[in-house]
Design an enzyme around this catalytic site. Structure first.
Site, short mmCIF file in Angstrom:
data_model
loop_
_atom_site.label_atom_id
_atom_site.label_comp_id
_atom_site.label_asym_id
_atom_site.label_seq_id
_atom_site.Cartn_x
_atom_site.Cartn_y
_atom_site.Cartn_z
N ASP A 192 0.82 -1.21 0.00
CA ASP A 192 0.00 0.00 0.00
C ASP A 192 0.85 1.27 0.00
OD1 ASP A 192 -2.30 1.51 0.09
OD2 ASP A 192 -2.49 1.40 2.27
N GLY A 193 0.34 2.30 -0.65
CA GLY A 193 0.99 3.61 -0.57
C GLY A 193 1.62 4.09 -1.87
N ASN B 140 -10.86 -2.83 -6.04
CA ASN B 140 -10.05 -1.86 -6.78
C ASN B 140 -10.62 -1.47 -8.15
OD1 ASN B 140 -6.83 -3.02 -5.52
ND2 ASN B 140 -8.07 -1.30 -4.84
N SER C 145 -8.27 -4.71 4.86
CA SER C 145 -8.80 -4.41 3.52
C SER C 145 -9.16 -5.67 2.72
CB SER C 145 -7.81 -3.56 2.72
OG SER C 145 -7.56 -2.35 3.39
N TRP D 240 2.93 7.94 -2.53
CA TRP D 240 4.36 8.09 -2.85
C TRP D 240 4.51 8.97 -4.10
CZ3 TRP D 240 7.55 7.15 -6.98
CH2 TRP D 240 8.92 7.08 -6.72
N ARG E 250 -5.52 -1.69 8.77
CA ARG E 250 -6.65 -2.56 8.44
C ARG E 250 -6.23 -3.64 7.45
NH1 ARG E 250 -8.11 2.64 6.45
NH2 ARG E 250 -7.47 2.82 4.28
C1 FPP Z 1 -1.93 0.22 -3.30
O1 FPP Z 1 -1.45 1.54 -3.30
C2 FPP Z 1 -1.41 -0.46 -4.44
C3 FPP Z 1 -2.16 -1.06 -5.41
C4 FPP Z 1 -3.63 -1.07 -5.44
C5 FPP Z 1 -1.51 -1.73 -6.52
C6 FPP Z 1 -0.40 -2.64 -6.09
C7 FPP Z 1 0.31 -3.06 -7.29
C8 FPP Z 1 1.64 -3.02 -7.43
C9 FPP Z 1 2.61 -2.63 -6.38
C10 FPP Z 1 2.18 -3.49 -8.67
C11 FPP Z 1 2.40 -4.95 -8.47
C12 FPP Z 1 2.90 -5.52 -9.63
C13 FPP Z 1 2.85 -6.83 -9.85
C14 FPP Z 1 3.64 -7.33 -10.97
C15 FPP Z 1 2.07 -7.77 -9.03
P1 FPP Z 1 -2.50 2.70 -3.47
O2 FPP Z 1 -2.63 3.01 -4.90
O3 FPP Z 1 -3.76 2.32 -2.78
O4 FPP Z 1 -1.78 3.86 -2.71
P2 FPP Z 1 -2.48 5.02 -1.89
O5 FPP Z 1 -3.16 4.33 -0.73
O6 FPP Z 1 -1.33 5.86 -1.47
O7 FPP Z 1 -3.43 5.70 -2.82
#
Ligand code: FPP
Length: 250
Positions: free
Chosen positions: A28-29, A76, A204, A33, A202
């Protein structure tokens, strides 16, 4: 030994820490970032995906046997369509692009979740990645893709209900073990430890059934910045947890 990523080999700290056989990570994050750097959210996902390689490499070195990562939840899809499309494209690109490095590390790739809603191309890439990596011995990387813990439990209940309907079992025969046996990947041990970067406290909808006795470890670090030091600290803290499973300390 070949390395994932371009980082220099480091000395792995093994004192006073406990390495889980099965580990879950909620990546997450990424969005925050990127936003912190005035970049589009997609840039965060890209760096986040690169960081998954680093996590895999560190987990193999530490001896983790099953690493389950939350890549895309059943919720998502509610994100803006361009972000969903970007993530799907990333999944398609990455499992081909990373395969050589994953192979060098002996990492078997598996997927968990409801693949029926994924784009055909993603399903094909997942199938190929699973097929070509199935004999790799060092660690299983389990990617939760269109995964939801509630949906997994529902799916298990439905499968058992079919057996009741067919007269094969009676409702009173249903056990917790039977529900476990009907989860998506029943051979994967429940995670002993779940790590969540980015400060949220959490689950989620991640591994709801399997996490009944998991230890949790959270940090404020956003996923793209989560590295070896954080993982090591999580394993160090895990060593000092008193896991009683409802009983008393030994
Ligand atoms: C959560 O951060 C991240 C995701 C929903 C996507 C996770 C996917 C990757 C790290 C890529 C993985 C790649 C492979 C090949 C499996 P967020 O977008 O919710 O961040 P935020 O909470 O800061 O908005």
């Amino acid at each position: 030994m070949a390395l994932l990523g371009n980082k220099k080999e480091k000395t792995y700290d093994t004192g006073d820490l406990k390495v889980p056989v099965s580990l879950g990570v909620i990546m997450d994050g990424n969005g925050r970032w990127a936003t912190n750097r005035h970049l589009p959210r997609s840039a965060g996902h890209k760096v986040g995906a690169e960081n998954l390689k680093e996590l895999c490499r560190n987990c193999v070195r530490y001896g983790v046997k099953y690493l389950t990562v939350y890549a895309f939840s059943t919720e998502n899809w509610a994100r803006p369509q361009p972000e969903v499309d970007f993530l799907m494209k990333l999944f398609v690109e990455l499992f081909d692009k990373y395969d050589e490095e994953l192979a060098e590390e002996g990492i078997r790739v598996r997927f968990t979740g409801d693949d029926s809603e994924l784009p055909k191309k993603v399903r094909e890439v997942c199938k190929t990645a699973e097929e070509r990596s199935k004999n790799r011995p060092n660690m299983q990387l389990i990617v939760a893709l269109n995964y939801g813990g509630r949906r997994e439990i529902l799916n298990s209940c439905r499968q058992i209900a079919e057996k009741v309907k067919a007269g094969e079992i009676d409702p009173s025969d249903i056990t917790e073990q039977m529900l476990s046996d009907n989860m998506y990947l029943p051979d994967v041990p429940d995670p002993e430890l779940i790590i969540r970067p980015s400060g949220e406290m959490r689950l989620s909808n991640f591994l709801l059934w399997e996490s009944a006795y998991s230890e949790f470890w959270v940090s404020d670090t956003l996923w793209p910045d989560f590295g070896y030091e954080h993982l090591t600290q999580a394993f160090r803290d895990f060593a000092s947890r008193d896991r009683r499973f409802g009983g008393l300390s030994k």
